[in-house]
Scaffold this motif. Sequence first.
Motif, PDB file in Angstrom:
ATOM      1  N   GLY A  60     -36.696 -24.420 -47.889  1.00 53.73           N
ATOM      2  CA  GLY A  60     -36.700 -23.254 -47.006  1.00 53.73           C
ATOM      3  C   GLY A  60     -35.924 -23.462 -45.718  1.00 53.73           C
ATOM      4  N   SER A 110     -31.766 -21.510 -52.315  1.00 55.93           N
ATOM      5  CA  SER A 110     -32.648 -21.126 -51.197  1.00 55.93           C
ATOM      6  C   SER A 110     -32.399 -19.700 -50.722  1.00 55.93           C
ATOM      7  N   LYS A 223     -37.701 -17.977 -47.767  1.00 54.40           N
ATOM      8  CA  LYS A 223     -38.772 -18.933 -47.479  1.00 54.40           C
ATOM      9  C   LYS A 223     -38.537 -19.630 -46.144  1.00 54.40           C
ATOM     10  N   ARG A 225     -39.804 -22.291 -43.110  1.00 52.96           N
ATOM     11  CA  ARG A 225     -40.623 -23.475 -42.808  1.00 52.96           C
ATOM     12  C   ARG A 225     -40.825 -23.526 -41.314  1.00 52.96           C
TER      13      ARG A 225
END
Length: 231
Positions: A60, A110, A223, A225
């Motif tokens: 991510g 990603s 995604k 993080r």
Amino acid sequence: MELSKYVVGRVDSIFYIPDFITAAEQSFLLHQVNSAPSSKWKTLTNRRLQNWGGIVESNGLVPQPLPSWLIKVTEKISSVTGLFPSPINHVLVNEYLPGQGIMLHQDGPSYFPVVAILSLGAPTLMRFKPHLRLIEATKDLEKAPENTSVALLPGSLLIFKDAAYQVSDYLHGIDESREHLSMFRLKTVADFQVSNTHLLDPKTSILQQNEARVSLTCRFVPKLRRNFIKL
Ligand SMILES: O=C(O)CCC(=O)C(=O)O
Ligand SMILES: [Fe+2]
């Protein structure tokens, strides 16, 4: 926007929108790119780049806010194309001097599978080549996947998604050359011959890159993080 009228080439998921931004917007963006501190540039052997929005890792994005000049243009891309489910949160700025390029590759898993590339500066030619796996998978069909190329002129927006993007389908890249053959391009960008003949060598129909080209590759990484701070 009715995107289907901007389809180019032989892959129906590549779109080319000429004059997506004005000359004034182009100068503004080039100015912003060139005003970045030199530490923002990462120099590779065949191009240099600026990474905006944070670092994309295999699991991510560790996000960082985009600067306002990129928010403005990415919002325009998002609203005009209607292809992004959420605001674009990652932009890669690539600079290619004449003779530089990017080898055939596939963007990583990603990213949400839509990429929008805004071109500034000199024109170039992007190639799309079917992945061996796609050729294998479709070899019994009548219509085999083909190579295609698209001329990228300053101010234009190139979008590719689905088939042209997916890990298993197509590779894309730019030859490390100052001279790009027009053979494919003339078939793919219908108005090229009319409005941009000054870019072509009249004898050879070659597209010359004599100055730097700068591109903004705009994507959405779903995604995120977080950086955890241990107490
Ligand atoms: O500079 C371009 O037009 C292409 C860049 C690209 O393919 C990438 O950054 O993944
Ligand atoms: Fe790419």
